[in-house]
Design a protein around this motif. Structure first.
Motif, PDB file in Angstrom:
ATOM      1  N   LYS A 251       0.819  -1.372   0.572  1.00 63.29           N
ATOM      2  CA  LYS A 251      -0.313   0.182   0.106  1.00 63.29           C
ATOM      3  C   LYS A 251       1.070   1.095   0.260  1.00 63.29           C
ATOM      4  O   LYS A 251       0.692   2.037  -0.398  1.00 63.29           O
ATOM      5  CB  LYS A 251      -0.785   0.315   0.967  1.00 63.29           C
ATOM      6  CG  LYS A 251      -2.232  -0.810   1.379  1.00 63.29           C
ATOM      7  CD  LYS A 251      -3.261  -1.354   2.431  1.00 63.29           C
ATOM      8  CE  LYS A 251      -3.873  -1.793   2.358  1.00 63.29           C
ATOM      9  NZ  LYS A 251      -5.110  -2.194   3.175  1.00 63.29           N
TER      10      LYS A 251
ATOM     11  N   GLU B 280       3.736   6.029  -5.191  1.00 64.33           N
ATOM     12  CA  GLU B 280       4.023   6.150  -6.598  1.00 64.33           C
ATOM     13  C   GLU B 280       3.037   7.252  -7.939  1.00 64.33           C
ATOM     14  O   GLU B 280       3.120   7.784  -8.515  1.00 64.33           O
ATOM     15  CB  GLU B 280       3.672   4.883  -7.921  1.00 64.33           C
ATOM     16  CG  GLU B 280       4.595   3.211  -7.506  1.00 64.33           C
ATOM     17  CD  GLU B 280       4.093   2.019  -7.944  1.00 64.33           C
ATOM     18  OE1 GLU B 280       3.153   1.821  -7.983  1.00 64.33           O
ATOM     19  OE2 GLU B 280       5.011   1.066  -8.916  1.00 64.33           O
ATOM     20  N   SER B 281       1.651   6.168  -7.223  1.00 69.26           N
ATOM     21  CA  SER B 281       1.055   8.104  -7.112  1.00 69.26           C
ATOM     22  C   SER B 281       1.416   9.436  -7.221  1.00 69.26           C
ATOM     23  O   SER B 281       0.965  10.077  -7.619  1.00 69.26           O
ATOM     24  CB  SER B 281      -0.495   7.509  -6.631  1.00 69.26           C
ATOM     25  OG  SER B 281      -1.633   8.654  -6.696  1.00 69.26           O
ATOM     26  N   LEU B 282       1.605   9.648  -5.548  1.00 68.32           N
ATOM     27  CA  LEU B 282       2.476  10.307  -5.741  1.00 68.32           C
ATOM     28  C   LEU B 282       3.551  11.118  -6.616  1.00 68.32           C
ATOM     29  O   LEU B 282       3.354  12.305  -6.536  1.00 68.32           O
ATOM     30  CB  LEU B 282       3.243  10.439  -4.002  1.00 68.32           C
ATOM     31  CG  LEU B 282       3.688  11.568  -3.650  1.00 68.32           C
ATOM     32  CD1 LEU B 282       2.640  12.997  -3.490  1.00 68.32           C
ATOM     33  CD2 LEU B 282       4.273  11.927  -1.822  1.00 68.32           C
ATOM     34  N   TYR B 283       4.516  10.163  -6.796  1.00 71.89           N
ATOM     35  CA  TYR B 283       4.941  11.005  -7.366  1.00 71.89           C
ATOM     36  C   TYR B 283       4.164  10.907  -9.021  1.00 71.89           C
ATOM     37  O   TYR B 283       4.840  12.444  -9.484  1.00 71.89           O
ATOM     38  CB  TYR B 283       6.076   9.193  -8.141  1.00 71.89           C
ATOM     39  CG  TYR B 283       6.691   9.424  -9.050  1.00 71.89           C
ATOM     40  CD1 TYR B 283       8.415  10.396  -8.776  1.00 71.89           C
ATOM     41  CD2 TYR B 283       7.049   8.987 -10.806  1.00 71.89           C
ATOM     42  CE1 TYR B 283       8.550  10.195 -10.394  1.00 71.89           C
ATOM     43  CE2 TYR B 283       8.175   9.160 -11.731  1.00 71.89           C
ATOM     44  CZ  TYR B 283       9.418   9.885 -11.207  1.00 71.89           C
ATOM     45  OH  TYR B 283       9.666  10.145 -12.083  1.00 71.89           O
ATOM     46  N   LYS B 284       3.263  10.524  -9.935  1.00 71.49           N
ATOM     47  CA  LYS B 284       2.360  10.813 -10.474  1.00 71.49           C
ATOM     48  C   LYS B 284       2.344  12.578 -10.753  1.00 71.49           C
ATOM     49  O   LYS B 284       2.081  12.411 -11.285  1.00 71.49           O
ATOM     50  CB  LYS B 284       2.381   9.789 -11.310  1.00 71.49           C
ATOM     51  CG  LYS B 284       1.988   8.340 -12.018  1.00 71.49           C
ATOM     52  CD  LYS B 284       1.487   7.172 -11.688  1.00 71.49           C
ATOM     53  CE  LYS B 284       1.796   6.097 -12.089  1.00 71.49           C
ATOM     54  NZ  LYS B 284       0.754   5.206 -12.353  1.00 71.49           N
ATOM     55  N   THR B 285       1.597  12.129  -9.210  1.00 70.99           N
ATOM     56  CA  THR B 285       0.759  13.515  -9.508  1.00 70.99           C
ATOM     57  C   THR B 285       1.922  14.843  -9.281  1.00 70.99           C
ATOM     58  O   THR B 285       1.530  15.720 -10.347  1.00 70.99           O
ATOM     59  CB  THR B 285       0.239  13.886  -7.816  1.00 70.99           C
ATOM     60  OG1 THR B 285      -0.557  12.661  -8.110  1.00 70.99           O
ATOM     61  CG2 THR B 285       0.057  15.069  -7.293  1.00 70.99           C
TER      62      THR B 285
ATOM     63  N   LYS C  96       3.768   1.597  -1.320  1.00 69.73           N
ATOM     64  CA  LYS C  96       4.264   1.654  -2.233  1.00 69.73           C
ATOM     65  C   LYS C  96       3.178   2.645  -3.504  1.00 69.73           C
ATOM     66  O   LYS C  96       3.809   3.192  -4.000  1.00 69.73           O
ATOM     67  CB  LYS C  96       5.247   0.209  -2.732  1.00 69.73           C
ATOM     68  CG  LYS C  96       5.709   0.422  -4.615  1.00 69.73           C
ATOM     69  CD  LYS C  96       6.090  -1.096  -4.367  1.00 69.73           C
ATOM     70  CE  LYS C  96       6.350  -1.227  -5.808  1.00 69.73           C
ATOM     71  NZ  LYS C  96       7.087  -1.724  -6.474  1.00 69.73           N
ATOM     72  N   ARG C  97       2.257   1.649  -3.239  1.00 66.80           N
ATOM     73  CA  ARG C  97       1.210   2.476  -4.290  1.00 66.80           C
ATOM     74  C   ARG C  97       0.768   3.864  -3.853  1.00 66.80           C
ATOM     75  O   ARG C  97       0.690   4.279  -4.936  1.00 66.80           O
ATOM     76  CB  ARG C  97       0.127   1.270  -4.042  1.00 66.80           C
ATOM     77  CG  ARG C  97       0.577   0.222  -5.006  1.00 66.80           C
ATOM     78  CD  ARG C  97      -1.017  -0.802  -4.361  1.00 66.80           C
ATOM     79  NE  ARG C  97      -0.843  -1.840  -5.373  1.00 66.80           N
ATOM     80  CZ  ARG C  97      -2.172  -2.316  -4.940  1.00 66.80           C
ATOM     81  NH1 ARG C  97      -3.358  -2.802  -4.614  1.00 66.80           N
ATOM     82  NH2 ARG C  97      -1.297  -4.101  -5.507  1.00 66.80           N
ATOM     83  N   LYS C  98       1.230   3.991  -2.602  1.00 65.51           N
ATOM     84  CA  LYS C  98       1.150   6.048  -2.711  1.00 65.51           C
ATOM     85  C   LYS C  98       2.220   6.117  -3.100  1.00 65.51           C
ATOM     86  O   LYS C  98       1.426   7.260  -3.599  1.00 65.51           O
ATOM     87  CB  LYS C  98       0.214   5.846  -0.856  1.00 65.51           C
ATOM     88  CG  LYS C  98      -0.725   5.084  -0.290  1.00 65.51           C
ATOM     89  CD  LYS C  98      -0.821   4.780   1.065  1.00 65.51           C
ATOM     90  CE  LYS C  98      -1.851   5.013   1.796  1.00 65.51           C
ATOM     91  NZ  LYS C  98      -2.144   5.183   3.273  1.00 65.51           N
TER      92      LYS C  98
ATOM     93  N   GLU D 165       5.007  14.751 -10.825  1.00 66.28           N
ATOM     94  CA  GLU D 165       5.566  14.470 -11.921  1.00 66.28           C
ATOM     95  C   GLU D 165       4.984  15.830 -13.196  1.00 66.28           C
ATOM     96  O   GLU D 165       4.763  16.397 -14.027  1.00 66.28           O
ATOM     97  CB  GLU D 165       5.932  14.100 -12.850  1.00 66.28           C
ATOM     98  CG  GLU D 165       6.083  13.478 -14.216  1.00 66.28           C
ATOM     99  CD  GLU D 165       6.716  11.863 -15.036  1.00 66.28           C
ATOM    100  OE1 GLU D 165       7.246  11.895 -15.571  1.00 66.28           O
ATOM    101  OE2 GLU D 165       5.878  11.010 -14.527  1.00 66.28           O
TER     102      GLU D 165
END
Length: 524
Positions: free
Chosen positions: A324, A330-335, A326-328, A337
Motif C-alpha cells: 500500500k 507511485e501515485s504521489l510521484y505521478k501527481t 509503495k502504491r501511494k 510529475e
C-alpha cells in the motif's frame, strides 16, 4: 488398516510445524527471486533514463557550439578577410568562448589549413591543420551539416579536445577552409562526475564508428579507443538506436547492465553501465538478513508451532502495508510529475514543458519532415491593467486569458503553455498556415467573448496580439526552436506595432533568408 487414534497430539503438532516450515522456505525463496528481478528491472530503467538525459545533454552541448559556428560563417561572409574584418571576428570569437562553458576555442582555417583567425587572446598563425581529420573531411565532402571529429590533442594547449566543424565555401562553391569549435573533454568529465554509477560503473560517449570520445572513469587508453570489435558495440549498439543489455566485460570480467542511446541530432551514442554485483549488493544483504531471520523463526517453530501462526499473520500485515505504501508513493510521484509540467497560476503547461515539446517536435520534423505551426500570444497593455486593478486582479486576468486560449485550441495533441509573464505560446503539430490562422482567430474571438474589463486600453476590455508562423519541410533540415520562436515573435511584435488585437502571420522557410509578413485582416 491405519489407526488414526494412535496419532498423538504431539505428532499432529510436529507434522503441522514441519509443513509450515516447508511453506515458509518455499515462499522466502520465491520472494527473494522476485525481489531480485524487480531490483534488476528498476536498475535497468534507471540506467536507461540516465542514458537518455546524457544523450540530450550531449546534443545540447554540440548544438550550442554549432550555432556559434553558423554565426561565424555569416560574419566571415559579411566581413571577409580584411584586417579590420578579422579583428572584429576575433573579438566575436573571444566573447563566444567566454559565454559557453563547454567551448574551449574557435578557429578559422583557409583552404590550405593555415590559421586565419582564432579565439586566443593573441592571434596565433604559426600552425597548420591540414592533417586533421575534420579538415580532410570537409575538403572532400561538400555538406551543410557539422562534422564531429575524433578526439585530438590541441596544438595550442596540449589538452584532449573534441572538434565540431563546418565547411567554408568560396563563391564558386569550392572548398574555402574550415570553421572549427573545440570542446574540452573536462567539460563532460565534470558533468558525468555528478552521477552515482558505483565503483565499477561507467559512462561512455562515442561515435557510431566505434570511437570512444570520452569515458568515466577515464583510463589511460580510453580517449580515441575503438570499440568496433567489442561484443557490446557489434551485437547491440550498432544494430539499435537504444536499448539495455546485461553483458560481461572482456576487459575486467565484470558483469554490467548497459543502457545505450543514440543522440537525436548527431552521429554519436551514450552508454551508461552499472555493475550487476553493485546493483544487487543491497538485495544480497537483505537476503542474508532474511535467511538468518527465517532460520531463527524455524528454530522457534520447532519448539512452539502456535507462535508461528501469529508471526505469519504479522508478516502478511507488514507486506500488505508495504504494498500500500509503495502504491501511494507511485501515485504521489505521478501527481508531482504532472504538477511539474504545469504553470502554477494558469494551469496550462509551463515554459520548461514548452521548450521540451517544441524541441521534440522539431527533432521529429527534421528527421521525418512534416508540418508544424507556432502561435505566440501577448496580452495587450497588461502593465496598465496591473497598475489599474492590482496584481491580484492581474493573476485572475491571466487565468481567464489562458482558459480562453485553451477553449480555442481543440486538438488533444496541441500544446498551450505560458511562455513568460503575460505571454503564451501554442504548438500545433501537423497544422498548416490555414489551420493555424483559424486557431488564432478563434483565440481572439474567444477572448472578445470574455470581455475582461480593462479601462486603460483603447477597447475597454482585454485584448491580445498574436504572431503566427508555420513550416512544411521534407526530411533532412536542421530547424532550431530559436528560429521558429523568432519568426512567430516577429509577427507578434508587428501586430503590436500596427495597433494590437490582431493576428500577423510570419512566413517561415528553411531555405530562404527573408520571410514574408502576412497581415490577417479577418482577425483584426
Amino acid at each position: 488398516m491405519f489407526n488414526r487414534s494412535r496419532i498423538s497430539a504431539s505428532g499432529v503438532a510436529r507434522i503441522f510445524v514441519v509443513s509450515v516450515c516447508l511453506v515458509i522456505v518455499v515462499l522466502e525463496f520465491w520472494s527473494g527471486l522476485r525481489e531480485h528481478d524487480v531490483e534488476l528491472t528498476e536498475s535497468t530503467r534507471a540506467t536507461s533514463n540516465v542514458a537518455m538525459a546524457l544523450a540530450q545533454h550531449a546534443d545540447q552541448t554540440f548544438n550550442e557550439v554549432d550555432i556559434v559556428l553558423l554565426g561565424l560563417l555569416e560574419r566571415l561572409e559579411k566581413d571577409g578577410n580584411s584586417k579590420s574584418g578579422l579583428a572584429r571576428t576575433h573579438d566575436l570569437m573571444v566573447s563566444r568562448v567566454g559565454g559557453l562553458p563547454q567551448l574551449a576555442g574557435l578557429f578559422v582555417y583557409d583552404d590550405q589549413g593555415n590559421w586565419v583567425v582564432n579565439s586566443q587572446p593573441t592571434l596565433e598563425k604559426r600552425f597548420n591543420n591540414s592533417d586533421r581529420d575534420y579538415f580532410i573531411y570537409h575538403r572532400l565532402h561538400r555538406v551543410e551539416k557539422p562534422f564531429i571529429g575524433k578526439p585530438i590533442k590541441s596544438k595550442s594547449t596540449g589538452q584532449w579536445i573534441l572538434t565540431i566543424s563546418r565547411r567554408i565555401n568560396k563563391i564558386d562553391g569550392s572548398f574555402g577552409g574550415v570553421v572549427l569549435g573545440t570542446i574540452d573533454l573536462s567539460f563532460f568529465q565534470r558533468f558525468y562526475a555528478q552521477f552515482d554509477i558505483g565503483k565499477n560503473g561507467a559512462i561512455m560517449l562515442g561515435s557510431l564508428d566505434g570511437t570512444v570520445l570520452h569515458r568515466r572513469p577515464l583510463l589511460p587508453d580510453s580517449v580515441g579507443k575503438n570499440l568496433e570489435n567489442s561484443p557490446l558495440f557489434q551485437e547491440h549498439v550498432r544494430r539499435s538506436g537504444s536499448g539495455s543489455v546485461e553483458i560481461r566485460s572482456t576487459q575486467d570480467g565484470v558483469v554490467r547492465i548497459n543502457s545505450f542511446r543514440y543522440l537525436a541530432d548527431h552521429p554519436l551514442f551514450i552508454i551508461v553501465a552499472m555493475s550487476k554485483d553493485e546493483v544487487l549488493a543491497e538485495w544480497m544483504f537483505h537476503v542474508w538478513v532474511r535467511v538468518i531471520g527465517v532460520a531463527a523463526v524455524l528454530i522457534i517453530l520447532y519448539y512452539g508451532g502456535t507462535k508461528m501462526v501469529a508471526q505469519v499473520k504479522r508478516r502478511e500485515v507488514a507486506e500488505l502495508d508495504a504494498i500500500k505504501s509503495k502504491r501511494k508513493l507511485e501515485s504521489l510521484y505521478k501527481t508531482l510529475e504532472a504538477q511539474s509540467q504545469k504553470d502554477g497560476l494558469t494551469a496550462v503547461f509551463n515554459r520548461r514543458y514548452f521548450d521540451d515539446s517544441l524541441s521534440s517536435q522539431l527533432a521529429l520534423l527534421n528527421r521525418s519532415g512534416g508540418i508544424l505551426s507556432l502561435i505566440m500570444v501577448d496580452v495587450d497593455h497588461f502593465k496598465r491593467f496591473n497598475d489599474t486593478y492590482g496584481h491580484a486582479a492581474g493573476d485572475v486576468c491571466l487565468q481567464r486569458v489562458a482558459a480562453a486560449i485553451q477553449t480555442a485550441v481543440q486538438r488533444e495533441g496541441d500544446v498551450v503553455a505560458r511562455y513568460g509573464g503575460e505571454e503564451f505560446a501554442v504548438i500545433l503539430p501537423e497544422c498548416d498556415k490555414a489551420g493555424a490562422l483559424i486557431v488564432a482567430r478563434s483565440l481572439i474571438n474567444s477572448l472578445h467573448e470574455e470581455k475582461i474589463e480593462h479601462a486603460s486600453s483603447g477597447t475597454g476590455f482585454i485584448t491580445v496580439s498574436v504572431g503566427v508562423t508555420s513550416i512544411a519541410v521534407e526530411p533532412g533540415h536542421a530547424i532550431t526552436p530559436r528560429k521558429m520562436i523568432e519568426a512567430a515573435d516577429e509577427g507578434l511584435y508587428l501586430a503590436k506595432d500596427q495597433g494590437r488585437d490582431q493576428v500577423i502571420f510570419r512566413e517561415f522557410s528553411p531555405q530562404a533568408r527573408n520571410r514574408i509578413l502576412c497581415f490577417d485582416e479577418e482577425a483584426a
